[in-house]
Design a protein around this motif. Structure first.
Motif, PDB file in Angstrom:
ATOM      1  N   LYS A 120      44.246  85.523  59.244  1.00 65.54           N
ATOM      2  CA  LYS A 120      43.656  84.800  60.425  1.00 65.54           C
ATOM      3  C   LYS A 120      43.503  83.476  60.476  1.00 65.54           C
ATOM      4  N   LYS A 121      42.672  83.032  59.244  1.00 68.35           N
ATOM      5  CA  LYS A 121      42.164  81.946  58.963  1.00 68.35           C
ATOM      6  C   LYS A 121      43.454  80.919  58.812  1.00 68.35           C
ATOM      7  N   ILE A 122      44.237  81.284  58.085  1.00 66.80           N
ATOM      8  CA  ILE A 122      45.386  80.567  57.812  1.00 66.80           C
ATOM      9  C   ILE A 122      46.147  80.021  59.069  1.00 66.80           C
ATOM     10  N   ARG A 123      46.453  81.247  59.966  1.00 71.68           N
ATOM     11  CA  ARG A 123      47.062  81.134  61.164  1.00 71.68           C
ATOM     12  C   ARG A 123      46.475  80.089  62.063  1.00 71.68           C
ATOM     13  N   GLN A 124      45.125  80.165  62.107  1.00 72.28           N
ATOM     14  CA  GLN A 124      44.162  79.132  62.880  1.00 72.28           C
ATOM     15  C   GLN A 124      44.455  77.754  62.629  1.00 72.28           C
ATOM     16  N   ILE A 125      44.317  77.636  61.282  1.00 66.03           N
ATOM     17  CA  ILE A 125      44.411  76.316  60.509  1.00 66.03           C
ATOM     18  C   ILE A 125      45.772  75.633  60.836  1.00 66.03           C
ATOM     19  N   LEU A 126      46.967  76.483  60.565  1.00 67.05           N
ATOM     20  CA  LEU A 126      48.137  76.174  60.932  1.00 67.05           C
ATOM     21  C   LEU A 126      48.276  75.679  62.361  1.00 67.05           C
ATOM     22  N   GLN A 127      47.989  76.539  63.243  1.00 64.79           N
ATOM     23  CA  GLN A 127      47.842  76.200  64.870  1.00 64.79           C
ATOM     24  C   GLN A 127      47.088  74.976  65.033  1.00 64.79           C
ATOM     25  N   ALA A 128      45.970  74.768  64.561  1.00 66.03           N
ATOM     26  CA  ALA A 128      45.249  73.646  64.896  1.00 66.03           C
ATOM     27  C   ALA A 128      46.110  72.247  64.466  1.00 66.03           C
ATOM     28  N   GLN A 129      46.819  72.273  63.078  1.00 62.81           N
ATOM     29  CA  GLN A 129      47.117  71.238  62.409  1.00 62.81           C
ATOM     30  C   GLN A 129      48.683  70.940  63.340  1.00 62.81           C
ATOM     31  N   LEU A 130      49.067  71.909  63.636  1.00 69.57           N
ATOM     32  CA  LEU A 130      50.356  71.857  64.130  1.00 69.57           C
ATOM     33  C   LEU A 130      50.431  71.207  65.777  1.00 69.57           C
ATOM     34  N   ASN A 131      49.321  71.643  66.375  1.00 67.14           N
ATOM     35  CA  ASN A 131      48.923  71.171  67.635  1.00 67.14           C
ATOM     36  C   ASN A 131      48.573  69.705  67.848  1.00 67.14           C
ATOM     37  N   ARG A 132      48.036  69.062  66.560  1.00 65.60           N
ATOM     38  CA  ARG A 132      47.630  67.930  66.677  1.00 65.60           C
ATOM     39  C   ARG A 132      48.775  67.014  66.483  1.00 65.60           C
TER      40      ARG A 132
END
Length: 93
Positions: A31-43
């Motif tokens: 879940k943490k990896i998914r959240q970090i990936l999502q945040a970085q890709l959204n940026r």
């Protein structure tokens, strides 16, 4: 927006590549990896492929219409003899 399935797939691949001891941390780590990936890709402010393809087609149709309108205008100007036909510049791509 980035496809959530792709993010999930990447997160799963990262999770599966971890040593067994770390993998046992399970859902929290994934879940943490998914959240970090999502945040970085959204940026990155990316568009998905479907939206890109749609806009490419709109641009092509617009260019075709513009070329036809330029031809009609040149023909009308030449017919009326009022204004010399505009020399067209090469199309930039």
């Amino acid at each position: 927006m980035i496809d959530p399935k792709k993010i999930e797939q990447i997160a799963r691949q990262v999770h599966e590549s971890l040593p067994k001891g770390l993998r046992e941390l399970g859902d929290d780590l994934e879940k943490k990896i998914r959240q970090i990936l999502q945040a970085q890709l959204n940026r990155l402010d990316l568009v998905n492929r479907e939206d890109f393809d749609v806009q490419t087609q709109v641009l092509l149709r617009t260019r075709e219409k513009l070329a036809l309108l330029e031809q009609r205008l040149s023909a009308l100007e030449a017919k009326n003899g009022d204004v010399p036909a505009i020399k067209q510049e090469p199309e930039q791509q």
